[in-house]
Design an enzyme around this catalytic site. Structure first.
Site, short mmCIF file in Angstrom:
data_model
loop_
_atom_site.label_atom_id
_atom_site.label_comp_id
_atom_site.label_asym_id
_atom_site.label_seq_id
_atom_site.Cartn_x
_atom_site.Cartn_y
_atom_site.Cartn_z
N CYS A 192 92.95 42.38 -5.14
CA CYS A 192 93.34 43.02 -3.89
C CYS A 192 92.33 44.13 -3.64
O CYS A 192 92.34 45.15 -4.32
CB CYS A 192 94.76 43.59 -3.97
SG CYS A 192 95.27 44.46 -2.47
N GLU A 221 92.50 39.04 2.23
CA GLU A 221 91.72 38.26 1.29
C GLU A 221 90.67 37.48 2.09
O GLU A 221 90.81 37.32 3.31
CB GLU A 221 92.59 37.29 0.48
CG GLU A 221 93.53 37.96 -0.51
CD GLU A 221 92.83 38.70 -1.65
OE1 GLU A 221 91.57 38.65 -1.71
OE2 GLU A 221 93.52 39.33 -2.45
#
Length: 246
Positions: A2, A114
């Site tokens: 992340c 992402e």
């Protein structure tokens, strides 16, 4: 991993959602649609007062720097490389073991980004296409995190706020559901019924704590392609969440 997320909730909303009892208005952060490593982020944590005979544990909303600096680090710049901790090893890695046992926190987020390689059929070039991944019901995500204190030895007075740096990291796991189609890793989140146990600094059972960690939104995530403007950390604003044709 992340490496970027969204955090736009006001401190007033967060104190209500997480039953915070101690919040410092001086640490108010602006909403961010492009939170990046080394940025200051909101963290919910519990700890006992440092001084006096008061042993009660208080739930705080604090502004911490994203990128954990272990207490033994000689240079705080190491934090830029420690933005994530893998759930598979977080309880045993020297850099995270102490924090996992004693310094756990929640990092509120609207969702996270992402990237997936995307080939331009006209030019043949490949670029990184960002996706915004978020709970389908729009609820806040409580990302599982750890925090740590780092002491600046150049400042002699322990009571000087500048002597201490508080930093944090996000725990990640194998990606599933919408996130799994885009990237192999994703941040972990907790459900509201697990907040108290995760934040309790008196709990040190590694297996029991790891059992609290679940998939964000119980796997009910939506993902949409968004502008490559997200790729530049200087860009910010709600327009970054607008869906584009991938």
């Amino acid at each position: 991993m992340c490496g970027r997320y969204v955090s736009t909730r006001s401190p007033q909303d967060l104190t209500r959602l997480f039953h915070v009892t101690d919040w410092r208005p001086a640490e108010t952060l602006a909403p961010s649609w492009n939170v990046a490593p080394t940025d200051e982020v909101y963290a919910v944590l519990q700890r006992a007062p440092r001084h006096g005979g008061d042993t009660s544990v208080r739930r705080e909303l604090r502004a911490l720097r994203w990128g954990m600096v272990p207490s033994w680090a000689k240079d705080p710049k190491i934090g830029s490389r420690m933005i994530n901790a893998r759930v598979e090893t977080v309880h045993e890695k020297p850099a995270y073991r102490r924090a996992f046992a004693r310094h756990r926190c929640l990092l509120p987020a609207d969702g996270f980004y992402e990237w997936q390689p995307a080939k331009n059929e006209k030019t043949g070039r490949t670029r990184k296409q960002p996706y915004f991944i978020h709970p389908a019901d729009g609820q806040v995500m409580a990302l599982a995190g750890l925090y740590e204190y780092w002491r600046n030895q150049e400042i002699k007075n322990d009571d000087d706020p500048a002597a201490w740096l508080m930093t944090c990291t996000i725990i990640t796991t194998e990606a599933t559901d919408a996130a799994g189609r885009i990237h192999p890793r994703m941040p972990l989140a907790l459900t509201p019924d697990h907040y108290d146990a995760w934040l309790d600094p008196r709990r040190e059972d590694a297996d029991g704590l790891r059992a609290l960690l679940t998939r964000p939104a119980d796997g009910h995530l939506d993902a949409r392609p968004v502008s490559v403007a997200v790729n530049n950390t200087r860009n910010n604003g709600p327009q970054l969440l607008d869906e584009v044709t991938s």
